[in-house]
Motif scaffolding. Structure first.
Motif, short mmCIF file in Angstrom:
data_model
loop_
_atom_site.label_atom_id
_atom_site.label_comp_id
_atom_site.label_asym_id
_atom_site.label_seq_id
_atom_site.Cartn_x
_atom_site.Cartn_y
_atom_site.Cartn_z
N ASP A 1 0.83 -1.20 0.00
CA ASP A 1 0.00 0.00 0.00
C ASP A 1 0.87 1.26 0.00
N CYS A 2 2.09 1.11 -0.51
CA CYS A 2 2.99 2.24 -0.67
C CYS A 2 4.05 1.82 -1.67
N ASP B 1 9.34 3.32 0.05
CA ASP B 1 8.80 4.00 1.23
C ASP B 1 8.60 3.06 2.42
#
Length: 400
Positions: free
Chosen positions: A376-377, A381
């Motif tokens: 989800d990134c 990151d």
């Protein structure tokens, strides 16, 4: 013997390539190609060694002429507040002692961590994993996998096994992270070890008074005293929490970054066992170790003198092309027999079979429950733990 000249380095490489978070620092591969055992100047000025080759690392781990005693070692990295000479291992810390003391403390524990006993826990591990996956589903379509799944599953398993109240997990997890997180000062580590010991000491005394069906209660029937049992309990608790949690999180991260291998694991139940071994090799979260020579030892054409420290770059050893073809490629069908991720020799990880069971359950359960699992990134990151004794991630945002 006449020694050949070997390269010398002045700093242990620790920086991983930002685009390759699963690989050891790239300088280690370059050093390994020049010679699997090189001279290294330690931060305190000690003239020691660095082993990066698989054979060299394995040979040191197997040779009792190399000591695990902390007080004989020199640290390969500067640590804030570290004393000029390291203190002996805390009572019960099996990684920092040699035989016969190591044998005396480890022998009563071995029977509780056999392949048969750990496999018998599979159903309970499956229940624990399923309960946390259910909670993730109830929480929506996003989660941080570290607190939602990777940490609590092995934490609950080791707590149940030892007989430690899971309700106290926040307290001892904080102490464990202080000890093993890599960013703490020597004073902070000492304070956390003392606090964890006191917590376990109270628990051991309670087990003596009212035994239950758990490992700590059973160990009160051995000849280990309360302080030794508390130390052993703290050691097992720390080892059972941090290493497997980071393998689950980092392993999931690696799989989500490699769609082909992810599909291999999803589609073939028979690949689970070799996949776990390959992930252990490929990631080697326990990446660095140190031993001290008790006498002169000949290795890789060199003589390591008594008193000299040898730093073992296990991550580099597990990527040695002399041992495996295409070692920088994740290949779940490889199986990676003989990898060093769980150590080797008399100090090989006591809980290795438990860790294997937990991972063999966790990865398939997670991928089966969430067929559309994704990061989800951006991969860049994801916050990794480059300075920690156990490599991994601080968080792993996922969605499904």
């Amino acid at each position: 013997m006449t020694q050949t000249s070997v390269p010398r380095i002045t700093t242990l490489p620790t920086n991983r390539h930002p685009d390759r978070p699963f690989d050891p620092p790239p300088e280690l591969a370059a050093i390994r190609e020049r010679h699997p055992l090189v001279r290294m100047t330690y931060p305190d000025g000690h003239d020691g060694w660095l082993a990066t080759g698989y054979d060299a690392c394995r040979a040191v781990l197997a040779d009792r002429r190399f000591s695990s005693r902390y007080e004989l070692m020199h640290l390969p990295l500067a640590v804030d507040g570290a004393p000029a000479e390291l203190p002996p291992a805390a009572l019960g810390d099996l990684t920092g002692i040699d035989a016969p003391e190591h044998t005396r403390l480890r022998r009563p524990l071995v029977g509780y961590f056999t392949v048969r006993r750990m496999q018998a826990l599979t159903e309970r591990v499956e229940e624990i994993a399923a309960a946390h996956l259910d909670a993730m589903v109830r929480g929506g379509s996003q989660a941080d996998l570290v607190p939602a799944f990777a940490k609590p599953v092995p934490a609950l398993v080791i707590c149940e096994l030892l007989g430690v109240p899971y309700a106290d997990r926040d307290t001892f997890q904080r102490h464990v992270f202080t000890i093993m997180g890599g960013r703490s000062t020597a004073e902070q580590v000492g304070a956390a070890m003392g606090a964890l010991h006191e917590y376990l000491l109270g628990l051991v005394r309670a087990k003596r008074a009212r035994p239950a069906e758990d490992v700590l209660s059973s160990l009160t029937e051995t000849d280990l005293d309360d302080d030794e049992l508390a130390g052993v309990g703290a050691f097992l608790l720390a080892a059972g929490l941090d290493t497997t949690a980071n393998m689950i999180a980092l392993g999931t991260f690696a799989l989500l970054c490699d769609p082909h291998q992810l599909e291999v694991l999803r589609s073939d139940p028979g690949v689970v066992e070799p996949a776990v071994e390959e992930l252990l090799r490929y990631l080697t979260v326990g990446h660095t170790g140190v031993r001290a020579a008790l006498e002169d030892v000949e290795l890789e054409g060199q003589v390591i003198r008594a008193g000299e420290s040898v730093t073992l770059a296990m991550g580099a050893g597990n990527r040695d092309p002399r041992r495996w073809s295409d070692p920088d490629v994740l290949d779940l069908r490889r199986g990676a027999p003989g990898h060093l991720a769980l150590g080797h020799g008399i100090h090989q990880c006591l809980g290795q079979q438990l860790a294997r069971v937990e991972m063999r359950v966790a990865f398939p359960a997670l991928l089966s429950r969430f067929p559309g699992l994704r990061l989800d990134c951006a991969p860049a990151d994801v916050p990794t733990r480059p300075d920690a004794n156990i490599y991994g991630v601080h968080a792993l945002p996922v969605a499904w």
